[in-house]
Structure formats: structure tokens, C-alpha cells
Design a protein around this motif. Structure first.
Motif, PDB file in Angstrom:
ATOM      1  N   ASP A 866       0.168  -1.114  -0.235  1.00  0.00           N
ATOM      2  CA  ASP A 866      -0.046  -0.286  -0.071  1.00  0.00           C
ATOM      3  C   ASP A 866       0.944   1.108  -0.037  1.00  0.00           C
ATOM      4  O   ASP A 866       0.562   1.923  -0.825  1.00  0.00           O
ATOM      5  N   GLN A 867       1.525   1.346   0.958  1.00  0.00           N
ATOM      6  CA  GLN A 867       2.906   2.447   0.896  1.00  0.00           C
ATOM      7  C   GLN A 867       3.539   2.125  -0.240  1.00  0.00           C
ATOM      8  O   GLN A 867       3.569   3.820  -0.738  1.00  0.00           O
ATOM      9  N   ALA A 868       3.825   1.416  -1.202  1.00  0.00           N
ATOM     10  CA  ALA A 868       4.473   1.571  -2.172  1.00  0.00           C
ATOM     11  C   ALA A 868       4.439   1.907  -3.103  1.00  0.00           C
ATOM     12  O   ALA A 868       4.667   2.605  -4.118  1.00  0.00           O
ATOM     13  N   ILE A 869       3.048   1.477  -3.354  1.00  0.00           N
ATOM     14  CA  ILE A 869       2.349   2.143  -4.650  1.00  0.00           C
ATOM     15  C   ILE A 869       1.721   3.691  -4.253  1.00  0.00           C
ATOM     16  O   ILE A 869       1.489   4.125  -5.826  1.00  0.00           O
ATOM     17  N   ARG A 870       1.087   4.174  -3.789  1.00  0.00           N
ATOM     18  CA  ARG A 870       0.967   5.107  -3.078  1.00  0.00           C
ATOM     19  C   ARG A 870       2.200   6.096  -3.868  1.00  0.00           C
ATOM     20  O   ARG A 870       1.837   7.388  -3.760  1.00  0.00           O
ATOM     21  N   ASN A 871       3.326   5.883  -3.404  1.00  0.00           N
ATOM     22  CA  ASN A 871       4.257   6.255  -3.530  1.00  0.00           C
ATOM     23  C   ASN A 871       5.912   6.368  -4.360  1.00  0.00           C
ATOM     24  O   ASN A 871       6.913   6.790  -4.679  1.00  0.00           O
TER      25      ASN A 871
END
Length: 964
Positions: A866-871
Motif C-alpha cells: 500500500d505504501q509502495a504503490i502510493r509513492n
């Protein structure tokens, strides 16, 4: 990165647990029904029918469950292990020849007093040193050469070059220890089994002297993934070992490190020099070794650096010594006399934060177990990395250059001599251009390198600037004696700008005099000119550098950290002692904790935007991914195609990106495979591997862009034959420290050299339709604690000018279409979820269009999709389900938009690869074909069994058997 390990097996078993439970339930039900059949049905015929039907139902259930397992949690692994393809003999032969060509030009002649080399053709030669029979070919880990590879040994290389070696010596070493100690992921045996000098008998030495008056002494060092080379050889851990060669002395007394000669090696060199007047020292390793011992003995006349030469590269070493090849390599790193006095030495290693219990977690990963807490490393030397420090420190009077540096960056000798003369320098339309005339003034054909450096104007206390900076380079063709070549040099004026992170927050080209020189190495100018910049230029706002899509500005202020003193040139490096001292405060600052995220404290709901609108999913627009081949990234058709994907489609494409990315039925996307290996291309699942190329240090030391491109083309050609579409390479992190175990698969201490060699490798690979994942983005410059939330602290200027530089060139010059991020944190932001790195710099500033994958996903416990794809990350390097590789928020518009953007990046990259070349035939994984055939056969057998049971039942009823 490993592909299969016990943690993988355990994870897969966990994923299969519901199916295993279903099998157990089916078995229990079957046993109960069979046992009670006589009571349930009174007629004997009916009892047998019930039992038979129950058995058929049970085996049908087992088949259905096994199909669910194979097409569910095991599908991706089965796809990987059943990958097809093979490498042709023609491609292998071409790669083998290229390996030798790269090593011909990458082995570096560091010293050649009295023209000892080359030796006479057909000479006898004594080869001393245990590593002569167990040399280093590359490194360990994901960049290793296949264990099944047939290798040309060091002694084979001598023999193939027409040299005769002393077999009494080689037999002696083989009996002492024929194999190299294990340098693995978990335990590191650093033993150097060099026989004590006392074990050489007088007869052996006498025989050697009679055999030849020339001696080669070999010394090697091996490095690898997850193993930084020891800075202190006194171990108190079971995972770090060293076995002494003698009871009478220690090879590495207290206070010594792995990159200096051991006592056994020193004793051997002393013995050889006492008995031979002509000694050649061969250093076989990618990490620069302290070679001051070569100055201690006048008998050591020649020194060669042969970093891991790959599968067949030792042929080149033999050819160079025999004079069949004229060496033209130039050092990709600086050799210094004392590595403990480097500005980085006190700030490498393991530094674990205290006071960070609230950010720690219980790790259950492959490489970590127990409590894992954040670690840190301070890049206190700032921009003064490698030669940039030594040249500037000498100019400022901090050091006496010749007392500190033995062999400069860019240094390399030849069996001939060259002259380089600069023509007039012109500055026009933002370009600096001039010709360099290179003339072979000796009596042997050879190649030379034109190294172009600049020395910018520096104001005391102003923007930090090194006094020597490589700006571009070219390699000549082979020049015959007396022959000349005119080499055209051109670079952007803005390439000499420095990044001002304090005031302008932009790249700045200061006014003043810039000395442009062509050098033999970073320290030795051959010719120079001076150009004057009349006005100061700030590249900000609408005045971006010509190569930037948007102007660079500060994005990494937070990464400078708190309370860290960075080295400054001001007042002749007045703060040197303070800056380079080891850290004393291990307490994690409150400012570092603020905004620090891992999978255990990141909540995607905290970052949802209520104004986001939910995208369309599951539409029936009739498009196939193949229809978008060649379409611009912003083509409106992409929206229609992406509308067809369901949230589940997007999640699986994002989550299951390890060594492949999955097929997506809704858009007709085919399954494609990725493979590992900076020194080759290895399918870790099928076991198919290409020939092992030389280490990236060798490739960089060629200083030959054309050869780098040929290397990429060879990789691409073999990848096509292997049915592989993505290559986890090239690796291009910076040799910040000589002790980084992974230096063998990174190029250099200099970003310009690394960047252009990497860029041309990528150009070559992508010309064959293979997308190359440049890695590890970014600042993954040590192995220790790299997967333990390693906070890497550095000033923005150093981040941009040193550590991002090779990646920047790979994008702008090489056109890289894929990126692998890194495990470490930049400041307090994980690189794989660092929007400043992956969005602001990579995409917005540099104009990158392609996909970003994480490094090995489940080898840490803090990575979160989740953190990865949003950033800015698009895909997780994982090939089956684990806790955090799937997107957990699949309902908010913010998350679905991020998923959609990630899929857009992945699909754009894949459709423009070799996999979607119209000439490429789509192949169904073999196991799926076999599974269908097996299902059909089993289905027929089960139907047949049931028909047979019913027929027997009817026959029994007809015969009148009615009593149980």
C-alpha cells in the motif's frame, strides 16, 4: 536475492493450508462413510455402491482441490519452474568471446617497472599463491555465476596463452586446500588458506628457480551479497569465521582488516622476492586492496588488477602477461595505502538506533529473525567520495598525495605509449566541444582512453566542489605505432554545475574560470585549457537544465538528518577530524521518528484523499494489451484498457511480480518472465543460465561504451532465447567504501563512469526488447543492516551529485524502462516508498517512463505494498502470497487510482518489450498443458470407475443379492 528457500516453502504451505484442511476433511468423511456404509444401506449391493461412489467422490474432491492449489497459490511458482527456452550454441559462443574481449580491455596494468611485462612467448613461469588454483571469478549472491558453469581457471588462462606453469606449485596448493571457503548468506568463512612460507621446502624453491626466473604471486579477495568485507578480522560471532594457517602467528592480528595482505601472504611475497628478481603481483578481486607491499620490494616490478573475470576471462590474463593482448584497462577506483584513513572508514558498519522500540518488530524473514530495529549510516564525507576527496584534499594541503594514493582513479598502463593533445575549446549553444588527437608514440599497437575532467571555481565556504571531476570519456580504436586518431569531445556546459542545496536549492553554474583537462588519470593532466563563464546561472523554475523535464529543486532536506557534521572544503577541510569521526550518539532523533513508516505502523487510510473519484473497473471495451504496443504513455486508449481490469486483476499484477508478472485475462495480457544476474542472465527456477560475464568492475575498467553496449546486446539476445523479458540489472550503486561486499556487481566510485557504462549496457539490452531494471535505487552502498530499516543520512548535494548520478545518466542517456528500488531508507523514508525519489526526481525531473519494482520483497518485514504503490513503486518482487505484498486497501478511490497507475506503468513497459514483438509466439507454461491432460485422464478414469460401480450394482441387484 534467492528464489527458493525454506521460508518460501513455509509461506507456500501456509497459503495451501485451507486446501490441505479440505483434503483432511474429505478423507475423514470418506473413512466415516466407508466404515458406516453397511449400516446406512442394508443391501449388500447398495453398500458396495455407496463405498465405491464415496471413493470416487473422494478422489474427485482430491483432484479438484489439487487443481485449486495448482491454479491458486502454487500457480506462479509452477509457471516459473516450467519456463521454456534455451540458449543457442551460437549465442553462447558469441558471449564467451565477448567475455574475453571485455576482460582483455578491463584488466588493468597498474605498474610495469623495467618493462617486465610482457614476458617472452612460450615462457616458463612460476605461479605462487593458493588463489592461483582457486581464484575469484565474480562474487556471491544474485550476481554470482552459475555453479554449473564450466570455468577457464587462472592456470588454464596461462596455458591457453602459451605459457608453461610450474605444476609442482599448483599440486602443492591443491593438496593444501583445493576449494574456496564458503561465503554464504548466513555464515561467512573469510579464511584465506595461504600455506605458511615455512611449508615451502628448499627443494621446491630450487626447482622453481630452475624452472623460471620469473614469478607471479596471486592474491584474491571475494565479496558477496549480505556480506560486507570485515573491517576487523577478530570475530566473536559464529557466523563470521577465520581459520588460521599457522599456530605460530595470526594472519590478521588485532586491528587489521580483510583488505590488507595477510601475514601468510606477506611471508609468501617476502619468500618469492628473496628468490626471484622478476616478480609480477596479480590482485584478483573487485574490492581495492592495500597494495603498499609492492613498494616494499624492488623485485615486484609489475602489478595487475584482475577483478572477477567471469567464466572465460582468465584467458585474457594469460594473453596480457604473454603479450598476446596489450592491456588498455584503467582503474575504476582509487587504490590507497591505508583504507583505515579514508574519510568513510569510521562510518561504515552496523549502527543500531537506541530508543526506537516503538518502530521495532519481531522479524520472521529469511535473513532476519528476532527483534529488528532501525539502523543508520551517516555519509559524512559528503561529495568527497573516492578521487574527488584525494585530489581536493591534496590541493587544499590536507594530505600529501603520493603518501596516501598509490594508484589513482583512471590509472592504467600499456605496453606502448601515447600522446594526447587538445584542440581549441569552443562553447556554443550550451555545449563545450573540442578535439583530442591521440597518437601512439610507442612500438606496439594499443588502445587509449581520453579522460576529460574539469576543475570548477571554488569560493571558500561556498558550494562544496571537488577540484577534479570526470565529465566525459571516450576510448580510441586500436592504434598502430605512429598512428593517430582524432576524438571528438562534447558535453553540456551545465554538466559542470554544482547542486546548491543550501541557498539556491537548484543546480548552479558559478561564474569564473573552469579548467578543462585531458588526463592519464584523475591526478595526471596531459593537456588542459581554461574556459571562463561570465555569468552565474541558476537552473531553477522555468530555467531547467536541458536534460531535465522539470527543474531540480530540494526534495531531500530531511535526509541530511539531525546533528550530523558533514565534511566541508571550507578553510582547507578544517572540520575533517570532527566530520569523519565515528558516531557517538545512537539515540534515534525525534525528527527521524516523525514520519518513519514500515508495514507495522503504516495505515493507508491516513493518506486517502476524499476528493478522489473511483475509477471504472471491469468494463467490456474489447481491447487487448497488444493493441497498445507503440502507443504513447498518455494515449487515451490506455484509459479504456485499464477500465477493463478488475481490482483483483490489478492487485495480482502488482503483488506477484517476482521473476515474472502475471497474465491478466481481462486485457489479454500474457505471462512474462524476469531473470537475475548482473554478470549473466540466470533463470533461478529452471536452472538455465547464460555464460558468466566479468564483474561490473571489469566492464567499467574498459572505459569502453561500445563494448558495454555489445554486452547488453548479448544479454538481450540470450534473454530472448530463454523466453525472458526483464533483466534484474545492471547494478550501479557507488563504491562509497572498498568494503562493500557487493562492489563486484557495481561499477565504480565515480557516477559518470558508472552511469555511461550502465547506460550503454541498457541501450544494448533494450535494443533486443529486454527491459533492464537498473538497481538498487538508491544509496544501497553497504550490505550490513541493509534490510533492517537502514536510515541512510546524506546532504542533498551528495545524494544528487554522487549517488543518483549513475541512475540519472542511465535514464537520460540509456533510456532505462525499468527500475529496482532498494531496501534501505533514504533519511527516514524507505526507498521503495519514497515519493521524492520515485516521483519527484525519477519521473518528474528526469522524465522516466516505465515501471519500478521493489527489491526482494519478503526478505524484510517492513515493506508494504500500500505504501509502495502510493509513492511511486509499481510491483512487488514476490512470486507468491505473503502478508504484505497484496494491497490491503482495495476499496478507497485513492488506493484504486494508485493501483491503476501502477498497472499502467507495468503494462506500458511490458507491451513495448520483446514479449509483444509480433514475431514472438505466446507459449502456455508446460505444467498447465500437462495439468489439463492429467485432469482429462483422471476425469475419464473417475467417470469410468463410477460407471463400473453402478454397473456392478445393477448386476448384483439383477442376480438377487439383497442381503448385506
Amino acid at each position: 536475492m534467492l528464489s527458493i528457500n525454506m521460508d518460501d516453502v513455509v509461506a507456500v504451505l501456509k497459503n495451501c493450508m485451507p486446501y490441505l484442511i479440505a483434503m483432511a476433511v474429505a478423507l475423514v468423511v470418506m473413512i466415516v462413510i466407508v466404515a458406516l456404509a453397511g449400516k446406512i444401506v442394508k443391501q449388500q449391493a447398495g453398500t458396495k455402491l455407496l463405498r465405491g461412489t464415496t471413493l470416487v467422490a473422494f478422489f474427485t474432491a482430491i483432484v479438484v482441490i489439487l487443481n485449486a492449489v495448482c491454479y491458486g497459490p502454487m500457480a506462479n511458482l509452477l509457471d516459473l519452474v516450467s519456463g521454456s527456452g534455451s540458449i543457442s550454441a551460437e549465442s553462447s559462443a558469441e558471449a564467451s568471446a565477448l567475455t574475453e574481449e571485455l576482460t582483455d580491455e578491463g584488466i588493468t596494468l597498474l605498474q610495469n617497472d623495467d618493462d617486465l611485462l610482457p614476458v617472452k612467448a612460450g615462457s616458463n613461469i612460476n605461479v605462487f599463491g593458493w588463489s592461483s588454483i582457486s581464484p575469484v571469478y565474480g562474487g556471491t549472491g544474485s550476481g554470482a555465476i552459475s555453479a554449473d558453469a564450466e570455468l577457464v581457471t587462472l592456470l588454464d588462462g596461462f596455458k591457453n596463452a602459451g605459457l608453461k606453469t610450474n605444476t609442482e606449485l599448483s599440486d602443492f596448493y591443491s593438496k593444501y586446500l583445493a576449494t574456496r571457503p564458503e561465503l554464504g548468506y548466513f555464515e561467512h568463512d573469510w579464511t584465506l588458506p595461504e600455506p605458511p612460507a615455512s611449508s615451502y621446502t628448499d627443494e621446491m624453491i630450487a626447482n622453481a628457480k630452475q624452472f623460471s626466473d620469473t614469478a607471479v604471486v596471486t592474491i584474491s579477495r571475494l565479496g558477496g551479497e549480505f556480506a560486507d568485507l570485515p573491517t576487523d578480522m577478530q570475530f566473536d560471532s559464529d557466523t563470521e569465521k577465520y581459520k588460521e594457517n599457522s599456530d605460530e602467528y595470526q594472519d590478521f592480528p588485532e586491528g587489521t582488516h580483510y583488505l590488507e595482505p595477510s601475514q601468510s601472504e606477506k611471508d609468501l611475497i617476502k619468500l618469492v622476492c628473496e628468490n626471484f628478481d622478476n616478480v609480477i603481483l596479480v590482485y584478483n578481486g573487485a574490492n581495492t586492496l592495500e597494495l603498499g607491499i609492492a613498494d616494499e620490494y624492488s623485485q615486484i616490478k609489475s602489478v595487475l588488477w584482475c577483478a572477477g573475470p567471469g567464466q572465460t576471462g582468465f584467458n585474457a590474463l594469460g594473453d596480457i602477461i604473454a603479450g598476446n593482448v596489450n592491456p588498455s584497462g584503467h582503474a575504476a577506483d582509487t587504490f590507497v595505502y591505508d583504507l583505515t584513513k579514508t574519510p568513510y572508514f569510521n562510518n561504515i558498519g552496523e549502527f543500531e538506533y537506541t530508543g526506537a522500540d516503538d518502530l521495532s518488530y519481531e522479524a520472521e524473514g529469511f535473513f532476519t529473525s528476532g527483534t529488528t530495529s532501525p539502523h543508520f549510516v551517516d555519509y559524512v564525507e559528503d561529495i568527497y567520495v573516492g578521487y574527488k576527496f584525494y585530489e581536493t584534499a591534496a590541493d587544499e594541503g590536507l594530505i600529501k598525495y603520493d603518501d596516501v594514493v598509490q594508484y589513482p582513479f583512471g590509472h592504467g598502463l600499456s605496453y606502448t605509449t601515447f600522446d594526447q593533445k587538445m584542440g581549441d575549446v569552443t562553447v556554443s549553444n550550451g555545449k563545450v566541444s573540442f578535439d583530442v588527437t591521440v597518437t601512439n608514440t610507442g612500438d606496439t599497437a594499443g588502445k587509449d582512453v581520453v579522460q576529460v575532467y574539469y576543475n570548477p571555481p571554488y569560493v571558500n565556504g561556498g558550494i562544496e566542489k571537488a577540484s577534479a571531476n570526470l565529465v566525459t570519456f571516450e576510448k580510441t580504436k586500436e592504434l598502430k605505432p605512429g598512428e593517430s586518431e582524432t576524438v571528438a569531445i562534447e558535453f553540456n556546459l551545465e554538466d559542470m554545475a554544482s547542486y546548491d542545496s543550501a541557498d539556491a536549492k537548484a543546480y548552479v553554474l558559478d561564474k569564473g574560470d573552469y579548467e578543462i583537462s585531458v588526463n592519464a588519470d584523475s591526478h595526471t593532466a596531459l593537456d588542459s585549457k581554461t574556459i571562463t563563464v561570465d555569468e552565474r546561472t541558476v537552473y531553477d523554475g522555468n530555467n531547467a537544465r536541458s536534460t531535465d523535464r522539470t527543474a531540480a529543486t530540494n526534495h531531500f532536506d530531511y535526509a541530511a538528518g539531525e546533528g550530523i557534521t558533514y565534511l566541508s572544503r571550507a578553510n582547507h577541510f578544517a572540520n575533517y577530524d570532527e566530520a569523519v569521526a565515528a558516531p557517538t550518539d545512537y539515540e534515534m532523533p525525534a525528527s527521524a521518528k516523525e514520519g518513519f513508516h514500515n508495514s507495522h505502523n503504516y495505515d493507508p487510510n491516513d493518506y486517502n484523499d476524499d476528493s478522489d473519484e473511483m475509477p471504472t473497473t471491469g468494463a467490456k471495451n474489447g481491447l487487448k494489451l497488444a493493441d497498445l504496443r507503440g502507443a504513447d504513455y498518455d494515449d487515451p486508449q490506455w484509459d479504456k484498457l485499464l477500465d477493463q481490469m478488475s481490482v483483483k486483476d490489478m492487485d495480482e499484477l502488482i503483488a506477484l511480480g517476482g521473476y515474472q508478472n502475471v497474465a491478466v485475462k481481462s486485457i489479454g495480457k500474457k505471462l512474462v518472465y524476469d531473470a537475475d544476474g548482473p554478470a549473466s542472465i540466470n533463470n533461478n527456477f529452471t536452472g538455465l543460465s547464460s555464460i558468466g560475464f566479468p564483474s561490473e568492475v571489469i566492464i567499467a575498467s574498459t572505459w569502453n561504451k561500445d563494448l558495454a553496449e555489445k554486452f547488453g546486446e548479448s544479454i538481450g539476445r540470450m534473454a530472448n532465447e530463454m523466453n525472458v523479458t526483464g533483466w534484474y540489472a545492471p547494478a550501479m550503486n557507488t563504491h562509497r567504501s572498498a568494503f562493500d561486499g557487493r562492489n563486484f556487481e557495481y561499477y565504480s566510485e565515480d557516477g559518470v563512469l558508472a552511469g555511461h557504462i550502465a547506460a550503454h549496457s541498457i541501450i544494448g539490452a533494450q535494443s533486443k526488447g529486454l527491459y533492464a531494471y537498473m538497481k538498487h535505487f538508491a544509496m544501497n552502498d553497504q550490505q550490513i543492516a541493509q534490510n533492517e530499516m537502514l536510515c541512510t543520512w546524506a546532504r542533498e548535494q551528495a545524494i544528487r551529485e554522487i549517488y543518483l548520478k549513475p541512475f540519472e545518466i542511465a535514464v537520460k542517456v540509456g533510456g532505462s524502462k525499468a527500475v529496482m528500488s532498494s531496501w534501505n531508507y533514504i533519511g527516514n523514508k524507505w526507498a521503495g516508498a519514497n515519493d521524492d525519489l520515485l516521483k519527484s526526481v525519477l519521473r518528474s525531473e528526469w522524465g522516466f517512463q516505465g515501471m519500478v519494482i521493489t527489491d526482494g520483497f519478503h526478505y524484510t518485514g517492513y515493506m508494504d505494498s500500500d505504501q509502495a504503490i502510493r509513492n511511486g513503486t509499481d510491483m512487488m518482487l514476490k512470486n507468491f502470497d505473503v502478508a504484505t505484498n497484496h494491497v490491503t486497501d482495495q476499496t478507497s478511490a485513492t488506493s484504486v487510482i494508485a493501483m491503476r497507475n501502477a498497472c499502467h506503468d507495468i503494462l506500458y513497459t511490458v507491451v513495448n518489450s520483446h514479449a509483444y514483438d509480433p514475431s514472438v509466439k505466446t507459449e502456455t507454461p508446460v505444467w498447465r498443458i500437462v495439468a489439463i491432460a492429467v485432469d482429462v485422464v483422471l476425469g475419464l478414469l473417475l467417470v469410468g470407475a463410477e460407471v463400473l460401480a453402478v454397473r456392478r450394482y445393477l448386476a448384483r441387484r439383477k442376480s438377487g443379492v439383497t442381503v448385506a
